[in-house]
Design a protein around this motif. Structure first.
Motif, short mmCIF file in Angstrom:
data_model
loop_
_atom_site.label_atom_id
_atom_site.label_comp_id
_atom_site.label_asym_id
_atom_site.label_seq_id
_atom_site.Cartn_x
_atom_site.Cartn_y
_atom_site.Cartn_z
N UNK A 147 -38.57 30.08 -41.64
CA UNK A 147 -38.39 29.75 -40.32
C UNK A 147 -39.13 28.19 -40.10
N UNK A 148 -38.59 27.43 -39.13
CA UNK A 148 -39.06 25.92 -38.90
C UNK A 148 -40.06 26.17 -37.58
N UNK A 149 -41.47 26.44 -38.00
CA UNK A 149 -42.42 26.73 -37.08
C UNK A 149 -42.93 25.51 -36.73
N UNK A 150 -43.77 25.68 -35.44
CA UNK A 150 -44.66 24.78 -34.98
C UNK A 150 -45.99 25.32 -35.44
N UNK A 188 -56.46 27.88 -36.00
CA UNK A 188 -54.93 27.70 -36.04
C UNK A 188 -54.17 28.86 -35.93
N UNK A 189 -52.90 28.52 -35.57
CA UNK A 189 -51.90 29.57 -35.32
C UNK A 189 -50.53 29.00 -35.15
N UNK A 190 -49.21 29.63 -35.23
CA UNK A 190 -48.07 29.06 -35.32
C UNK A 190 -47.08 29.89 -34.23
N UNK A 191 -46.03 29.05 -33.94
CA UNK A 191 -45.08 29.68 -33.07
C UNK A 191 -43.62 28.92 -33.29
N UNK A 219 -43.81 23.26 -26.05
CA UNK A 219 -44.41 24.47 -26.52
C UNK A 219 -44.71 25.40 -25.70
N UNK A 220 -44.40 25.18 -24.23
CA UNK A 220 -44.89 26.14 -23.46
C UNK A 220 -44.31 27.53 -23.87
#
Ligand SMILES: Cc1cc2nc3c(=O)[nH]c(=O)nc-3n(C[C@H](O)[C@H](O)[C@H](O)COP(=O)(O)OP(=O)(O)OC[C@H]3O[C@@H](n4cnc5c(N)ncnc54)[C@H](O)[C@@H]3O)c2cc1C
Length: 381
Positions: A161-164, A248-251, A281-282
């Motif tokens: 996946x193309x995550x942020x 850190x985290x991703x979404x 990114x909300x």
């Protein structure tokens, strides 16, 4: 074996909103979460008024003993370029602390919660789900955030996946830091990468400061964090500097999410489904809205919990949040075109207000969330 009708995995904004609405519809609901609340979540903690409206939060009650910081302006610019302040005559957003906000929502949901329960195994048994060999439920709601175990089980075959990816730190300012902090409480500071594929933020929430950066994962993220941390130090944002380490985290932004969100007896909500809005990114708003919508679909499906009966939830997502798995033309544009576009937007007061802040961050022209009665064929936001 503990039995319930609906088992919600994850008690964040998506899970608690879904549980609350399911309880109101008369369902027998249990929430399990690996954490004990109040717990923190890696997040800047910025919410738009649409969140308050969707959940009908009484702000006076919420503010009693909790941080609720009104925002009336934004300061924007590229990392090293000039900065521009865009002011609004009214409150356009709020700063909250996730440890307080998520705890408040979960308590208010009235749901029974099993804390410190990290879900590890999920299996089908006839038309029911068995979770961790401890819970049996006919319906499963995956609300465990980006790394939700239900989402993983449902999407084992999905490609990369193309995550942020994002990192932040939130800390309490001592009196000297509070007096010398260069971030005004009512005006978050946003620092954009020249190609607009990421941004850093400094958000003051009363006596707390949240500093962080997020960017489309393309490799080299540690260098992105270092560059932003150096900038924050150089600008002297807070006396004594910003502490470390950052967390850190991703979404997933919804346009990048290809996750399957519905199957027999299961739906995914919030970050588990990959529903954050671009470009801000909300994700809290879409977590809450999807939780409420999923609850309606599950309640309306009655005893029928197959994929077809739950399918209107998927159509709701596409109609309300936007089609998933379609990144839009901008991802194919070369860097220099993006840089020119970013310079044009950030260089113009009118474009910054209308395009970047109102459309991109506040979503002011998005229709308000209204509960709806799903029918198997209708897709009505
Ligand atoms: C750095 C950063 C900054 C952000 N800033 C903002 C912002 O300012 N505003 C905004 O709107 N959005 C922001 N977001 C996005 C936002 O944080 C998410 O979209 C939002 O938290 C999604 O809510 P959720 O309920 O779906 O998931 P979460 O809030 O992640 O909640 C998931 C819950 O599931 C539990 N859980 C996880 N795994 C398991 C398991 N195996 N078993 C049991 N329980 C489990 C967790 O403990 C957690 O309580 C940001 C994200 C990041 C990474």
């Amino acid at each position: 074996m503990r039995e319930c009708d609906v088992l919600v995995v994850g008690g964040g904004p998506a899970g608690s909103s879904c549980a609350r609405a399911l309880l109101a519809a008369g369902a027998d609901v249990l929430v399990v979460d690996r954490a004990a609340f109040p717990r923190d979540k890696v997040c800047a903690g910025w919410i738009t008024p649409a969140v308050v409206d969707a959940l009908q939060i009484d702000l006076d009650e919420y503010a009693r003993g909790r941080t609720l910081q009104p925002f009336r302006a934004f300061r924007t610019g590229t990392l090293d370029g000039p900065r521009r302040e865009t002011t609004f005559g009214e409150i356009v957003s709020y700063g909250i602390r996730r440890c307080e906000f998520d705890h408040y929502l979960l308590e208010r949901s009235g749901a029974q919660v099993v804390e410190r329960q990290p879900v590890r195994s999920i299996r089908r048994d006839g038309d029911a789900w068995i979770v961790d060999e401890q819970f049996r439920a006919r319906m499963l709601v995956g609300a465990g955030g980006h790394f939700c175990p239900v989402a993983r089980a449902l999407n084992a075959d999905q490609p990369q996946e193309e995550v942020i990816v994002a990192q932040e730190i939130e800390f309490r300012l001592d009196p000297e830091q509070a007096a010398g902090c260069r971030v005004a409480p009512e005006c978050p500071d946003l620092f954009f990468w020249p190609d607009l594929r990421g941004y850093g933020w400094c958000v003051r929430k009363g006596d707390y400061l949240n500093v962080g950066v997020g960017r489309l994962a393309e490799g080299g993220f540690p260098a992105v964090v270092r560059r932003f941390a150096d900038l924050v130090d150089r600008l002297g944002i807070v006396p004594g500097g910003v502490p470390s380490p950052w967390k850190g985290h991703a979404y997933l932004i919804h346009t990048a999410s290809r996750r399957r969100v519905v199957d027999d007896g299961v739906v995914l909500v919030g970050d588990a489904a990959g529903l954050a809005l671009a470009p801000s990114g909300e994700g809290i708003l879409t977590a809450i809205e999807s939780g409420l919508a999923a609850a309606e679909v599950v309640a309306a499906a009655g005893a029928r919990r197959d994929r077809e009966a739950l399918g209107s939830y998927e159509r709701w997502i596409d109609a309300r949040i936007g089609p998933r798995g379609r990144p839009g033309i901008w991802v194919h544009l070369p860097g220099w075109v993006l840089n020119l576009g970013a310079r044009a937007v950030l260089g113009s007061g009118w474009l910054t207000r209308r395009v970047l802040i109102e459309d991109g961050f506040l979503h002011t022209r998005r229709p308000p969330f209204t509960p709806w009665r799903p029918s198997p064929d209708a897709a009505r936001p």
